[in-house]
Write a protein that holds these residues in place. Structure first.
Motif, PDB file in Angstrom:
ATOM      1  N   ARG A 151       0.835  -1.209   0.000  1.00 23.05           N
ATOM      2  CA  ARG A 151       0.000   0.000   0.000  1.00 23.05           C
ATOM      3  C   ARG A 151       0.872   1.262   0.000  1.00 23.05           C
ATOM      4  O   ARG A 151       0.647   2.191  -0.757  1.00 23.05           O
ATOM      5  CB  ARG A 151      -0.907  -0.020   1.231  1.00 23.05           C
ATOM      6  N   GLU A 152       1.896   1.250   0.853  1.00 20.65           N
ATOM      7  CA  GLU A 152       2.752   2.430   1.003  1.00 20.65           C
ATOM      8  C   GLU A 152       3.556   2.754  -0.249  1.00 20.65           C
ATOM      9  O   GLU A 152       3.835   3.904  -0.529  1.00 20.65           O
ATOM     10  CB  GLU A 152       3.723   2.232   2.179  1.00 20.65           C
ATOM     11  N   ILE A 153       3.960   1.727  -1.004  1.00 23.06           N
ATOM     12  CA  ILE A 153       4.777   2.003  -2.199  1.00 23.06           C
ATOM     13  C   ILE A 153       3.917   2.086  -3.466  1.00 23.06           C
ATOM     14  O   ILE A 153       4.433   2.112  -4.578  1.00 23.06           O
ATOM     15  CB  ILE A 153       5.915   0.970  -2.374  1.00 23.06           C
ATOM     16  N   GLY A 154       2.582   2.104  -3.271  1.00 22.38           N
ATOM     17  CA  GLY A 154       1.688   2.285  -4.415  1.00 22.38           C
ATOM     18  C   GLY A 154       1.554   1.067  -5.303  1.00 22.38           C
ATOM     19  O   GLY A 154       1.297   1.190  -6.499  1.00 22.38           O
ATOM     20  N   GLN A 155       1.736  -0.137  -4.710  1.00 33.22           N
ATOM     21  CA  GLN A 155       1.643  -1.377  -5.487  1.00 33.22           C
ATOM     22  C   GLN A 155       0.577  -2.307  -4.916  1.00 33.22           C
ATOM     23  O   GLN A 155       0.681  -3.527  -5.026  1.00 33.22           O
ATOM     24  CB  GLN A 155       2.999  -2.112  -5.459  1.00 33.22           C
ATOM     25  N   PHE A 156      -0.446  -1.697  -4.277  1.00 33.91           N
ATOM     26  CA  PHE A 156      -1.464  -2.529  -3.642  1.00 33.91           C
ATOM     27  C   PHE A 156      -2.328  -3.213  -4.710  1.00 33.91           C
ATOM     28  O   PHE A 156      -2.806  -2.564  -5.634  1.00 33.91           O
ATOM     29  CB  PHE A 156      -2.345  -1.686  -2.711  1.00 33.91           C
ATOM     30  N   PRO A 157      -2.510  -4.545  -4.613  1.00 33.61           N
ATOM     31  CA  PRO A 157      -3.270  -5.250  -5.658  1.00 33.61           C
ATOM     32  C   PRO A 157      -4.767  -4.953  -5.607  1.00 33.61           C
ATOM     33  O   PRO A 157      -5.307  -4.596  -4.563  1.00 33.61           O
ATOM     34  CB  PRO A 157      -2.996  -6.732  -5.347  1.00 33.61           C
ATOM     35  N   VAL A 158      -5.427  -5.109  -6.746  1.00 29.96           N
ATOM     36  CA  VAL A 158      -6.885  -4.971  -6.827  1.00 29.96           C
ATOM     37  C   VAL A 158      -7.490  -6.270  -6.282  1.00 29.96           C
ATOM     38  O   VAL A 158      -7.279  -7.346  -6.833  1.00 29.96           O
ATOM     39  CB  VAL A 158      -7.327  -4.738  -8.291  1.00 29.96           C
ATOM     40  N   LEU A 159      -8.233  -6.161  -5.175  1.00 28.58           N
ATOM     41  CA  LEU A 159      -8.764  -7.357  -4.501  1.00 28.58           C
ATOM     42  C   LEU A 159     -10.292  -7.374  -4.454  1.00 28.58           C
ATOM     43  O   LEU A 159     -10.874  -8.267  -3.864  1.00 28.58           O
ATOM     44  CB  LEU A 159      -8.216  -7.434  -3.059  1.00 28.58           C
ATOM     45  N   ASP A 160     -10.940  -6.377  -5.076  1.00 26.78           N
ATOM     46  CA  ASP A 160     -12.403  -6.330  -4.971  1.00 26.78           C
ATOM     47  C   ASP A 160     -13.128  -6.625  -6.290  1.00 26.78           C
ATOM     48  O   ASP A 160     -14.317  -6.919  -6.283  1.00 26.78           O
ATOM     49  CB  ASP A 160     -12.870  -4.989  -4.388  1.00 26.78           C
ATOM     50  N   VAL A 161     -12.405  -6.542  -7.423  1.00 25.43           N
ATOM     51  CA  VAL A 161     -13.019  -6.871  -8.721  1.00 25.43           C
ATOM     52  C   VAL A 161     -11.990  -7.609  -9.589  1.00 25.43           C
ATOM     53  O   VAL A 161     -10.791  -7.518  -9.345  1.00 25.43           O
ATOM     54  CB  VAL A 161     -13.491  -5.602  -9.505  1.00 25.43           C
ATOM     55  N   CYS A 162     -12.487  -8.317 -10.601  1.00 25.97           N
ATOM     56  CA  CYS A 162     -11.598  -8.943 -11.578  1.00 25.97           C
ATOM     57  C   CYS A 162     -10.925  -7.835 -12.391  1.00 25.97           C
ATOM     58  O   CYS A 162     -11.605  -6.955 -12.922  1.00 25.97           O
ATOM     59  CB  CYS A 162     -12.387  -9.869 -12.501  1.00 25.97           C
ATOM     60  N   VAL A 163      -9.590  -7.868 -12.493  1.00 26.29           N
ATOM     61  CA  VAL A 163      -8.876  -6.781 -13.188  1.00 26.29           C
ATOM     62  C   VAL A 163      -9.131  -6.791 -14.699  1.00 26.29           C
ATOM     63  O   VAL A 163      -8.874  -5.799 -15.375  1.00 26.29           O
ATOM     64  CB  VAL A 163      -7.339  -6.818 -12.930  1.00 26.29           C
TER      65      VAL A 163
END
Length: 254
Positions: A151-163
């Motif tokens: 989260r801090e380095i701006g690389q948090f994955p998308v975990l709520d929808v299919c990308v």
């Protein structure tokens, strides 16, 4: 506060020691992750002497109050003072806790840039090390720290929808983690090789919950099979950001 000298600035901050290498007969080069300045590499003159100016403050993962001279050129900063605040000593020689601490140090060193401050990440690292030193299960504190790092380095994955198609991650569908796509992918959009690596929507929900915990909130109870599924997201996400597999992972019961 900063004290201006010739071409160099004297600064004071709190820091974690994340790497120590011998430099000469008496000196060491120390990599520190500081609360206010981010990661820095500094020369500690006399840092190898038992009764030198730093005593035991330069142990790996020690938390200390430091004063350093920031060089304006590309050379190493100069550490002038380090006062020990706390050591990292897992209870009962708890090896998993120790290796977990080394993993925290490896991530801090590997994913951050020099002189790029991340106060929140510093606080999360201190929190993780406190948990790891207490001798409990290392899996959730490490997951929480990994999520905070991403989260801090701006690389948090998308975990709520299919990308790929935007399908919400809910219900009883199976989703897999696509590292280079930066998030979860539903079974319709997946390639066949993802089949054995899929996770349930509930696992994704728990990961999101863990990522959003306030600083003093304890981690939720998570069953062992969920922890195994969470690793199917976290390990590839961390490897993708580091561009390699962290060395310490093989020593951890993840």
């Amino acid at each position: 506060g900063s004290i201006h000298g010739n071409l160099a600035v004297m600064e004071k901050t709190e820091a974690l020691v994340i790497r120590v290498t011998d430099f000469s007969e008496t000196s060491r080069v120390v990599t520190l992750f500081t609360r206010d300045v981010g990661k820095l590499s500094a020369l500690a003159k006399g840092g190898r002497r038992l009764k030198g100016p730093f005593e035991a403050a330069l142990d790996l993962l020690a938390r200390c109050q430091i004063v350093f001279l920031r060089k304006s050129t590309a050379s190493l900063d100069l550490l002038t003072e380090a006062r020990l605040l706390s050591r990292f000593r897992p209870e009962g020689r708890h090896l998993e806790g120790l290796y977990g601490g080394y993993y925290v140090a490896e991530l801090l060193g590997g994913v951050t840039e020099e002189h790029d401050p991340h106060e929140l990440l510093y606080d999360e690292a201190v929190r993780a090390l406190d948990h790891l030193a207490s001798g409990g299960d290392v899996r959730l504190p490490l997951l929480r720290f990994e999520l905070a790092t991403l989260r801090e380095i701006g690389q948090f994955p998308v975990l709520d929808v299919c990308v790929t198609c935007g399908l919400p991650v809910t219900g009883d569908g199976r989703f897999a983690f696509w590292a280079s796509g930066g998030g979860l992918i539903c079974s319709r959009c997946q390639k066949p090789e993802y089949r054995n690596q899929s996770i349930e929507a509930e696992t994704a929900r728990l990961l999101r919950q863990l990522a959003e915990l306030a600083e003093h909130e304890p981690e939720p109870e998570v069953p062992a099979e969920r922890l195994a599924e969470m690793r199917r997201v976290m390990t590839p996400a961390i490897c993708h950001v580091l561009e390699r597999r962290p060395k310490m992972l093989k020593y951890l019961p993840l």
